[in-house]
Design an enzyme around this catalytic site. Structure first.
Site, PDB file in Angstrom:
ATOM      1  N   GLN A   6     -11.923  20.346 -69.449  1.00 51.98           N
ATOM      2  CA  GLN A   6     -13.226  19.752 -69.822  1.00 51.98           C
ATOM      3  C   GLN A   6     -13.320  19.471 -71.322  1.00 51.98           C
ATOM      4  O   GLN A   6     -14.093  18.628 -71.748  1.00 51.98           O
ATOM      5  CB  GLN A   6     -14.391  20.662 -69.384  1.00 51.98           C
ATOM      6  CG  GLN A   6     -14.615  21.924 -70.202  1.00 51.98           C
ATOM      7  CD  GLN A   6     -13.716  23.076 -69.809  1.00 51.98           C
ATOM      8  OE1 GLN A   6     -12.923  22.956 -68.885  1.00 51.98           O
ATOM      9  NE2 GLN A   6     -13.825  24.204 -70.495  1.00 51.98           N
ATOM     10  N   GLU A  14      -8.589  24.386 -69.113  1.00 51.99           N
ATOM     11  CA  GLU A  14      -9.777  24.064 -69.918  1.00 51.99           C
ATOM     12  C   GLU A  14      -9.870  22.554 -70.154  1.00 51.99           C
ATOM     13  O   GLU A  14     -10.211  22.099 -71.259  1.00 51.99           O
ATOM     14  CB  GLU A  14      -9.752  24.812 -71.260  1.00 51.99           C
ATOM     15  CG  GLU A  14      -9.679  26.329 -71.155  1.00 51.99           C
ATOM     16  CD  GLU A  14     -10.990  26.983 -70.737  1.00 51.99           C
ATOM     17  OE1 GLU A  14     -12.007  26.265 -70.550  1.00 51.99           O
ATOM     18  OE2 GLU A  14     -10.993  28.215 -70.581  1.00 51.99           O
TER      19      GLU A  14
END
Ligand code: ZN
Length: 206
Positions: free
Chosen positions: A95, A93
């Site tokens: 981002q 994850e």
């Protein structure tokens, strides 16, 4: 399928990025690579942003429940100390991490580590997401994985948001997002815009 590169006698590290839309199997691919590194007797550690509170606090959990233990951290700079003594550093994850993650990953690679990043390349607006575009630029290896468009069955590259909640960061699952191909993604946005415009006109009239 990604095959681990061989660097003969070299102690140099590198960066791999696994990116794609939601439901494209990014985490599954990350876990697959990390499990192979474990088989090769390498010390593996996985980190994820503290913001991702889905499922379990201490595990990277993919959608098929093929999970691996992970350490939640709030700031990318923490990686530098926490990855001490680790050969293969996984980040899930990605981002949601701060922009400093790119620099941190380059530092880790310079220290001889294999860094594997998994993250959404685009947000629900179809825009590059957080530090991912910069990581793609500096990575040695890039894998773009695809989901299946839930409308037409073609390869999907976009994450279409079904709910109207504000903000880029809305964690969610199948009830909030759909994987869509470029065409179905844009058709959905056009229809939504029409519904909203009509709705506004109705309100004005009433
Ligand atoms: Zn489609």
């Amino acid at each position: 399928m990604f095959l681990e590169p061989h660097f003969k006698g070299q102690r140099s590290g590198w960066i791999e990025v696994i990116c794609g839309s939601m439901f494209s199997g990014k985490t599954e691919e990350l876990i697959r690579r990390l499990k192979r590194a474990k088989i090769a007797n390498q010390k593996v550690e996985i980190f994820k942003p503290k913001i991702d509170t889905r499922y379990d606090d201490t595990k990277v959990v993919s959608h098929d429940a093929n999970s691996i233990l992970s350490v939640p951290i709030s700031d990318s700079s923490k990686l530098l100390e926490l990855a001490e003594g680790v050969g293969v550093v996984g980040v899930d994850e990605a981002q949601f991490f701060d922009e400093g993650l790119t620099e941190v990953c380059e530092q880790l690679a310079l220290r001889g580590k294999r860094v594997i990043i998994a993250g959404l390349d685009m947000d629900y607006r179809g825009k590059p997401f957080g530090p991912i575009p910069n990581l793609l630029a500096v990575a040695e290896y890039i894998t773009k994985v695809h989901a299946i468009c839930q409308h037409c069955g073609n390869l999907a590259t976009h994450s279409y948001r079904l709910s109207e909640d504000g903000g880029t960061v809305v964690l969610g699952e199948k009830d909030r997002y759909e994987a869509r191909c470029r065409t179905c993604y844009h058709m959905g946005n056009i229809l939504n815009l029409q519904v909203r415009t009509n709705g506004a006109e109705e309100t004005k009239k009433g």
